[in-house]
Design a protein around this motif. Structure first.
Motif, PDB file in Angstrom:
ATOM      1  N   ARG A   1       0.843  -1.209   0.000  1.00 12.08           N
ATOM      2  CA  ARG A   1       0.000   0.000   0.000  1.00 12.08           C
ATOM      3  C   ARG A   1       0.875   1.255   0.000  1.00 12.08           C
ATOM      4  O   ARG A   1       0.559   2.241  -0.663  1.00 12.08           O
ATOM      5  CB  ARG A   1      -0.950  -0.009   1.210  1.00 12.08           C
ATOM      6  CG  ARG A   1      -1.794   1.232   1.323  1.00 12.08           C
ATOM      7  CD  ARG A   1      -2.839   1.340   0.216  1.00 12.08           C
ATOM      8  NE  ARG A   1      -3.560   2.585   0.332  1.00 12.08           N
ATOM      9  CZ  ARG A   1      -3.742   3.442  -0.660  1.00 12.08           C
ATOM     10  NH1 ARG A   1      -3.328   3.161  -1.875  1.00 12.08           N
ATOM     11  NH2 ARG A   1      -4.390   4.564  -0.466  1.00 12.08           N
ATOM     12  N   VAL A   2       1.987   1.209   0.712  1.00  9.62           N
ATOM     13  CA  VAL A   2       2.912   2.347   0.726  1.00  9.62           C
ATOM     14  C   VAL A   2       3.487   2.554  -0.679  1.00  9.62           C
ATOM     15  O   VAL A   2       3.568   3.681  -1.168  1.00  9.62           O
ATOM     16  CB  VAL A   2       4.042   2.131   1.761  1.00  9.62           C
ATOM     17  CG1 VAL A   2       5.070   3.255   1.683  1.00  9.62           C
ATOM     18  CG2 VAL A   2       3.462   2.026   3.168  1.00  9.62           C
ATOM     19  N   HIS A   3       3.835   1.457  -1.340  1.00 15.12           N
ATOM     20  CA  HIS A   3       4.353   1.563  -2.712  1.00 15.12           C
ATOM     21  C   HIS A   3       3.284   2.133  -3.650  1.00 15.12           C
ATOM     22  O   HIS A   3       3.593   2.910  -4.547  1.00 15.12           O
ATOM     23  CB  HIS A   3       4.862   0.208  -3.207  1.00 15.12           C
ATOM     24  CG  HIS A   3       6.160  -0.183  -2.581  1.00 15.12           C
ATOM     25  ND1 HIS A   3       7.366   0.334  -2.990  1.00 15.12           N
ATOM     26  CD2 HIS A   3       6.435  -1.013  -1.549  1.00 15.12           C
ATOM     27  CE1 HIS A   3       8.333  -0.169  -2.246  1.00 15.12           C
ATOM     28  NE2 HIS A   3       7.794  -0.985  -1.355  1.00 15.12           N
ATOM     29  N   ARG A   4       2.026   1.761  -3.427  1.00 13.08           N
ATOM     30  CA  ARG A   4       0.932   2.323  -4.235  1.00 13.08           C
ATOM     31  C   ARG A   4       0.799   3.825  -4.002  1.00 13.08           C
ATOM     32  O   ARG A   4       0.585   4.592  -4.941  1.00 13.08           O
ATOM     33  CB  ARG A   4      -0.389   1.616  -3.942  1.00 13.08           C
ATOM     34  CG  ARG A   4      -0.760   0.599  -4.984  1.00 13.08           C
ATOM     35  CD  ARG A   4      -2.212   0.146  -4.963  1.00 13.08           C
ATOM     36  NE  ARG A   4      -2.801  -0.109  -3.673  1.00 13.08           N
ATOM     37  CZ  ARG A   4      -2.628  -1.220  -2.957  1.00 13.08           C
ATOM     38  NH1 ARG A   4      -1.844  -2.171  -3.384  1.00 13.08           N
ATOM     39  NH2 ARG A   4      -3.234  -1.376  -1.807  1.00 13.08           N
ATOM     40  N   LEU A   5       0.910   4.239  -2.741  1.00 11.52           N
ATOM     41  CA  LEU A   5       0.848   5.672  -2.433  1.00 11.52           C
ATOM     42  C   LEU A   5       1.959   6.419  -3.166  1.00 11.52           C
ATOM     43  O   LEU A   5       1.749   7.529  -3.664  1.00 11.52           O
ATOM     44  CB  LEU A   5       0.964   5.915  -0.923  1.00 11.52           C
ATOM     45  CG  LEU A   5      -0.232   5.514  -0.076  1.00 11.52           C
ATOM     46  CD1 LEU A   5       0.132   5.546   1.408  1.00 11.52           C
ATOM     47  CD2 LEU A   5      -1.430   6.411  -0.354  1.00 11.52           C
ATOM     48  N   LEU A   6       3.138   5.819  -3.224  1.00  8.59           N
ATOM     49  CA  LEU A   6       4.249   6.424  -3.967  1.00  8.59           C
ATOM     50  C   LEU A   6       3.938   6.460  -5.459  1.00  8.59           C
ATOM     51  O   LEU A   6       4.168   7.474  -6.127  1.00  8.59           O
ATOM     52  CB  LEU A   6       5.548   5.655  -3.705  1.00  8.59           C
ATOM     53  CG  LEU A   6       6.158   5.856  -2.323  1.00  8.59           C
ATOM     54  CD1 LEU A   6       7.165   4.766  -2.012  1.00  8.59           C
ATOM     55  CD2 LEU A   6       6.788   7.233  -2.210  1.00  8.59           C
ATOM     56  N   ASP A   7       3.424   5.359  -6.000  1.00 11.66           N
ATOM     57  CA  ASP A   7       3.076   5.303  -7.425  1.00 11.66           C
ATOM     58  C   ASP A   7       2.010   6.337  -7.780  1.00 11.66           C
ATOM     59  O   ASP A   7       2.048   6.931  -8.857  1.00 11.66           O
ATOM     60  CB  ASP A   7       2.573   3.905  -7.815  1.00 11.66           C
ATOM     61  CG  ASP A   7       3.666   2.852  -7.780  1.00 11.66           C
ATOM     62  OD1 ASP A   7       4.867   3.215  -7.757  1.00 11.66           O
ATOM     63  OD2 ASP A   7       3.322   1.653  -7.759  1.00 11.66           O
ATOM     64  N   GLU A   8       1.057   6.537  -6.862  1.00 14.34           N
ATOM     65  CA  GLU A   8      -0.035   7.500  -7.081  1.00 14.34           C
ATOM     66  C   GLU A   8       0.409   8.942  -6.830  1.00 14.34           C
ATOM     67  O   GLU A   8      -0.369   9.869  -7.031  1.00 14.34           O
ATOM     68  CB  GLU A   8      -1.203   7.183  -6.128  1.00 14.34           C
ATOM     69  CG  GLU A   8      -1.866   5.857  -6.364  1.00 14.34           C
ATOM     70  CD  GLU A   8      -2.764   5.435  -5.200  1.00 14.34           C
ATOM     71  OE1 GLU A   8      -2.848   6.164  -4.179  1.00 14.34           O
ATOM     72  OE2 GLU A   8      -3.369   4.364  -5.303  1.00 14.34           O
ATOM     73  N   ARG A   9       1.638   9.102  -6.333  1.00 14.50           N
ATOM     74  CA  ARG A   9       2.208  10.410  -5.999  1.00 14.50           C
ATOM     75  C   ARG A   9       1.426  11.089  -4.865  1.00 14.50           C
ATOM     76  O   ARG A   9       1.386  12.313  -4.768  1.00 14.50           O
ATOM     77  CB  ARG A   9       2.292  11.339  -7.212  1.00 14.50           C
ATOM     78  CG  ARG A   9       2.931  10.731  -8.447  1.00 14.50           C
ATOM     79  CD  ARG A   9       4.389  10.452  -8.334  1.00 14.50           C
ATOM     80  NE  ARG A   9       5.168  11.684  -8.452  1.00 14.50           N
ATOM     81  CZ  ARG A   9       6.406  11.797  -8.018  1.00 14.50           C
ATOM     82  NH1 ARG A   9       7.014  10.796  -7.463  1.00 14.50           N
ATOM     83  NH2 ARG A   9       7.061  12.923  -8.158  1.00 14.50           N
ATOM     84  N   ALA A  10       0.813  10.268  -3.994  1.00  9.45           N
ATOM     85  CA  ALA A  10       0.173  10.803  -2.790  1.00  9.45           C
ATOM     86  C   ALA A  10       1.243  11.184  -1.778  1.00  9.45           C
ATOM     87  O   ALA A  10       1.035  12.053  -0.931  1.00  9.45           O
ATOM     88  CB  ALA A  10      -0.788   9.784  -2.187  1.00  9.45           C
ATOM     89  N   ILE A  11       2.390  10.494  -1.861  1.00  9.86           N
ATOM     90  CA  ILE A  11       3.583  10.814  -1.089  1.00  9.86           C
ATOM     91  C   ILE A  11       4.772  10.678  -2.037  1.00  9.86           C
ATOM     92  O   ILE A  11       4.655  10.049  -3.096  1.00  9.86           O
ATOM     93  CB  ILE A  11       3.778   9.890   0.148  1.00  9.86           C
ATOM     94  CG1 ILE A  11       3.812   8.413  -0.270  1.00  9.86           C
ATOM     95  CG2 ILE A  11       2.730  10.156   1.203  1.00  9.86           C
ATOM     96  CD1 ILE A  11       4.123   7.445   0.858  1.00  9.86           C
ATOM     97  N   ILE A  12       5.883  11.278  -1.657  1.00 11.88           N
ATOM     98  CA  ILE A  12       7.109  11.127  -2.440  1.00 11.88           C
ATOM     99  C   ILE A  12       8.226  10.722  -1.494  1.00 11.88           C
ATOM    100  O   ILE A  12       8.163  10.991  -0.292  1.00 11.88           O
ATOM    101  CB  ILE A  12       7.477  12.406  -3.212  1.00 11.88           C
ATOM    102  CG1 ILE A  12       7.551  13.624  -2.285  1.00 11.88           C
ATOM    103  CG2 ILE A  12       6.498  12.645  -4.363  1.00 11.88           C
ATOM    104  CD1 ILE A  12       7.976  14.921  -2.957  1.00 11.88           C
ATOM    105  N   SER A  13       9.223  10.061  -2.055  1.00  7.17           N
ATOM    106  CA  SER A  13      10.350   9.623  -1.238  1.00  7.17           C
ATOM    107  C   SER A  13      11.653  10.041  -1.893  1.00  7.17           C
ATOM    108  O   SER A  13      11.698  10.330  -3.088  1.00  7.17           O
ATOM    109  CB  SER A  13      10.325   8.100  -1.071  1.00  7.17           C
ATOM    110  OG  SER A  13      10.604   7.461  -2.305  1.00  7.17           O
TER     111      SER A  13
END
Length: 117
Positions: free
Chosen positions: A27-39
């Motif tokens: 789910r964290v990787h999905r959030l990154l893919d969706e650009r809801a968060i960035i790393s």
């Protein structure tokens, strides 16, 4: 050391994010893919991490995704977006991230949109 690493202060690794959000790492990787968060990769081991302030009360700060989208549309890289979000602004006062965390998304998005011009 990169400037944004010190600006942010507290960072979370992706497994830490999963734990904070009480979700699976996928789910964290999905959030990154969706650009809801960035790393960004930080530290000696180059570990993917996100600013801890991206999370609030067990969720991702609600207005972050749209603000990141505006910054990306303005041509900002992930590192530049983090730097902008965490740089003190006397006219706020505080940082754009502080303002987002306190619910002032309209003002911050307006400022982010102005960056594109």
């Amino acid at each position: 050391m990169k400037e944004y690493v010190e600006l942010v202060g507290q960072w979370l690794t992706l497994p830490d994010v999963a734990e904070e959000l009480d979700v699976d790492i996928r789910r964290v990787h999905r959030l990154l893919d969706e650009r809801a968060i960035i790393s960004v990769r930080i530290g000696e081991r180059n570990v993917r991490s996100i600013p801890a302030d991206f999370l609030q009360d067990g969720i991702v700060v609600e207005s972050l995704k749209g603000t990141l989208s505006v910054l990306m549309d303005a041509g900002y890289s992930d590192e530049e977006a983090i730097t902008w979000l965490f740089t003190e602004d006397d006219s706020l006062p505080g940082t754009p991230m502080n303002a987002l965390r306190s619910g002032r998304k309209t003002e911050i998005r307006r400022r982010a949109q102005a960056l594109a011009w």
